[in-house]
Scaffold this active site. Structure first.
Site, mmCIF file in Angstrom:
data_model
loop_
_atom_site.group_PDB
_atom_site.id
_atom_site.type_symbol
_atom_site.label_atom_id
_atom_site.label_comp_id
_atom_site.label_asym_id
_atom_site.label_seq_id
_atom_site.Cartn_x
_atom_site.Cartn_y
_atom_site.Cartn_z
ATOM 1 N N GLN A 135 6.086 1.107 0.997
ATOM 2 C CA GLN A 135 6.344 2.074 2.077
ATOM 3 C C GLN A 135 7.837 2.350 2.248
ATOM 4 O O GLN A 135 8.214 3.117 3.140
ATOM 5 C CB GLN A 135 5.775 1.546 3.403
ATOM 6 C CG GLN A 135 4.276 1.345 3.397
ATOM 7 C CD GLN A 135 3.489 2.666 3.393
ATOM 8 O OE1 GLN A 135 4.038 3.745 3.613
ATOM 9 N NE2 GLN A 135 2.197 2.564 3.144
ATOM 10 N N HIS B 63 0.620 -6.296 4.156
ATOM 11 C CA HIS B 63 -0.563 -5.578 3.674
ATOM 12 C C HIS B 63 -1.409 -6.594 2.891
ATOM 13 O O HIS B 63 -0.864 -7.538 2.317
ATOM 14 C CB HIS B 63 -0.071 -4.461 2.748
ATOM 15 C CG HIS B 63 -1.132 -3.532 2.261
ATOM 16 N ND1 HIS B 63 -1.931 -3.819 1.184
ATOM 17 C CD2 HIS B 63 -1.518 -2.318 2.698
ATOM 18 C CE1 HIS B 63 -2.765 -2.810 0.974
ATOM 19 N NE2 HIS B 63 -2.531 -1.881 1.880
ATOM 20 N N CYS C 206 -5.500 -2.113 6.065
ATOM 21 C CA CYS C 206 -5.331 -3.286 5.182
ATOM 22 C C CYS C 206 -4.305 -4.240 5.780
ATOM 23 O O CYS C 206 -3.469 -4.814 5.059
ATOM 24 C CB CYS C 206 -4.925 -2.873 3.765
ATOM 25 S SG CYS C 206 -6.111 -1.826 2.950
ATOM 26 N N LYS D 147 2.563 7.124 -3.461
ATOM 27 C CA LYS D 147 3.097 7.267 -2.104
ATOM 28 C C LYS D 147 4.425 8.021 -2.129
ATOM 29 O O LYS D 147 5.033 8.250 -1.087
ATOM 30 C CB LYS D 147 3.299 5.887 -1.471
ATOM 31 C CG LYS D 147 1.981 5.149 -1.218
ATOM 32 C CD LYS D 147 2.214 3.916 -0.416
ATOM 33 C CE LYS D 147 1.065 2.934 -0.460
ATOM 34 N NZ LYS D 147 -0.148 3.395 0.203
ATOM 35 N N ASP E 182 7.731 -6.109 -1.218
ATOM 36 C CA ASP E 182 6.730 -5.058 -1.348
ATOM 37 C C ASP E 182 7.384 -3.772 -0.850
ATOM 38 O O ASP E 182 7.571 -3.578 0.352
ATOM 39 C CB ASP E 182 5.502 -5.445 -0.518
ATOM 40 C CG ASP E 182 4.509 -4.297 -0.373
ATOM 41 O OD1 ASP E 182 4.832 -3.163 -0.754
ATOM 42 O OD2 ASP E 182 3.408 -4.550 0.150
HETATM 43 N N1 C6P Z 1 -1.138 1.121 1.885
HETATM 44 C C1 C6P Z 1 -1.978 2.512 3.670
HETATM 45 O O1 C6P Z 1 -2.699 3.396 4.116
HETATM 46 P P1 C6P Z 1 -1.424 0.426 -3.773
HETATM 47 O O2 C6P Z 1 -2.811 0.629 -3.256
HETATM 48 O O3 C6P Z 1 -1.340 -0.676 -4.771
HETATM 49 O O4 C6P Z 1 -0.765 1.676 -4.226
HETATM 50 O O5 C6P Z 1 -0.530 -0.012 -2.502
HETATM 51 C C2 C6P Z 1 -0.906 -1.116 -1.740
HETATM 52 C C3 C6P Z 1 0.044 -1.298 -0.614
HETATM 53 C C4 C6P Z 1 0.909 -2.368 -0.646
HETATM 54 N N2 C6P Z 1 1.811 -2.562 0.303
HETATM 55 C C5 C6P Z 1 1.934 -1.728 1.339
HETATM 56 C C6 C6P Z 1 2.992 -1.964 2.357
HETATM 57 C C7 C6P Z 1 1.081 -0.634 1.449
HETATM 58 O O6 C6P Z 1 1.205 0.194 2.487
HETATM 59 C C8 C6P Z 1 0.096 -0.423 0.459
HETATM 60 C C9 C6P Z 1 -0.883 0.704 0.582
HETATM 61 C C10 C6P Z 1 -1.983 2.249 2.186
HETATM 62 O O7 C6P Z 1 -1.235 1.854 4.394
HETATM 63 C C11 C6P Z 1 -3.366 2.132 1.648
HETATM 64 S S1 C6P Z 1 -4.226 0.735 2.284
#
Ligand code: C6P
Length: 416
Positions: free
Chosen positions: A210, A130, A371, A233, A207
């Site tokens: 997910q 991401h 992203c 999430k 990370d």
């Molecule tokens: N992905 C998606 O629709 P934040 O925004 O900091 O809570 O998470 C960022 C992020 C980081 N790593 C992974 C693997 C992610 O999936 C995400 C967020 C969302 O896939 C929004 S772009």
């Protein structure tokens, strides 16, 4: 994910009733929410906990000796204990609250990176990442003169571990990678990657944005050095997330931001820092968000990660069966060892058009690059449609998605 024959099952009707938003109608149809990978929905008990916090307990934390401040601090630190236990941390002090995964990774790249990465050093990430696990390292590389190397992705959407081994020959300072892919659902072999990286002398950042919503995480078992998650999430509020790291690592790292909360003493000659984790939590934190995040993790734990995994395995198997039988649909990513997220192209319909027409039936999916631009480039596409299922989704909602696709084919391609 595999289905354990004896895994407990969910009472889906009762579970769904706990999520007020799921009884909404969108464009005259019951909401079919298939966008939880972007942000999940919240159960009443999380909303109620945050409401109670503001109505009855709010004051600033770690500052006052008065009753309310003591209660607010206890609620805030209580959430830290819940999240530490969810991640298998050694102690609550290993949890740093952040706005989410993005901020957690920026914290590591900025703080750890400024001390331990210099010109000529290598950083390994993957083509699957991401942007949150791409750009902070690019910023660090620009500042320091370090070089970033990218682990390749196979045509099936898996990390190429032979390529990882090749890159490890460069003795990188850190290997930063995702536990679960937000576009493909791939569950990466974290413990194995960590083992190889550590044998090459590298630290590892995972990370977990997910993964933590779906899997019980045990950082000790994974063996990694940093683990980042986002509360929104996993049925919690937006703007509250966490970084886990071993205490000795946090102690070696300089502060990330300066201000109140993070100091021990401030004089005109200079300042000294508070103990971890407070050294990394400058300013008034998102107290209600953190309290809600803690309640969300308690909710998921009460539902049971085994039951969640079993339910999602069933939905994933059913969705795979239905989607692979849709003519003109190309699915990206692995068919096994994956979470309940599906990225696809359908006929020649642009993913944004597909999302718009499904929305007319109340079906919410995400369309775009998620992203994940480097991953999209790798597959030679600009965007996909993405349906992501969570603990509250049903088999009927898979059917509604497939029916919606048939309708889109009629509208855009005159296929009946
Ligand atoms: N992905 C998606 O629709 P934040 O925004 O900091 O809570 O998470 C960022 C992020 C980081 N790593 C992974 C693997 C992610 O999936 C995400 C967020 C969302 O896939 C929004 S772009």
């Amino acid at each position: 994910m595999t289905t354990d024959m004896l895994a407990p099952s969910l009472d889906l009707t009762a579970l769904r009733a706990q999520f007020p938003i799921l009884s909404r109608e969108i464009n005259g149809h019951p909401l079919v929410f298939l966008d939880s990978a972007a942000s999940s929905q919240r159960p009443l008990r999380v909303l109620d906990r945050m409401d109670r916090y503001y109505r009855e307990q709010h004051a600033n934390v770690h500052r006052g000796a008065h009753q309310l401040s003591v209660e607010a601090t206890e609620a805030f630190e209580g959430a830290r204990r819940i999240i530490a236990s969810h991640l298998g941390a050694n102690e609550p002090a290993e949890i740093v609250f952040t706005r989410g995964t993005t901020e957690a990774i920026n914290l590591v790249a900025s703080s750890w990176g400024s001390k331990f990465v210099g010109a000529g050093d290598e950083i390994v990430i993957t083509k699957m990442e991401h942007h949150s696990n791409f750009v902070p390292w690019q910023l660090l590389a620009e500042r320091t003169g370090a070089t970033i190397r990218f682990v390749d992705v196979t045509p099936d959407g898996l990390l190429d571990l032979d390529d990882l081994d090749r890159l490890l020959l460069g003795r990188p300072k850190i290997v930063a990678f995702m536990h679960v892919s937000n576009s493909l659902g791939t569950i990466n072999p974290v413990a194995e990657i960590v083992r190889r990286a550590q044998a090459a002398g590298a630290l590892t950042l995972v990370d977990g944005a997910q993964a933590a919503p779906h899997l019980k995480i045990d950082v000790a078992e994974l063996g990694c050095d940093f683990y980042a998650i986002s509360g929104h999430k996993m049925c919690g509020p937006t703007g509250a997330g966490a970084l886990w790291a071993r205490r000795e690592l946090l102690e070696q790292m300089p502060p990330y931001q300066g201000g109140g909360e993070m100091i021990s003493e401030v004089t005109m000659a200079g300042s000294t820092w508070a103990a971890v984790p407070h050294k990394f939590e400058a300013g008034t934190p998102n107290i209600a968000g953190v309290v809600g995040f803690g309640e969300a993790v308690r909710f998921l734990t009460d539902v049971g990660f085994d039951a969640i995994a079993a339910h999602e395995a069933e939905i994933t198997a059913y969705a795979l069966e239905r989607l692979t039988n849709v003519d003109g649909l190309t699915l990206y990513g692995p068919r096994e060892n994956k979470t309940s997220v599906f990225s696809f192209s359908y006929l020649d319909i642009h993913p944004h058009d597909l999302s718009t027409i499904l929305d007319q039936r109340g079906i919410a999916i995400r369309a775009g690059n998620h992203c994940n631009q480097p991953l999209m480039d790798h597959f030679g596409i600009n965007a996909t449609a993405r349906a992501s299922f969570y603990l509250y989704n049903s088999r009927e909602e898979v059917d509604m998605l497939v029916d919606g696709l048939a309708m889109a084919a009629k509208v855009f391609c005159h296929i009946s």
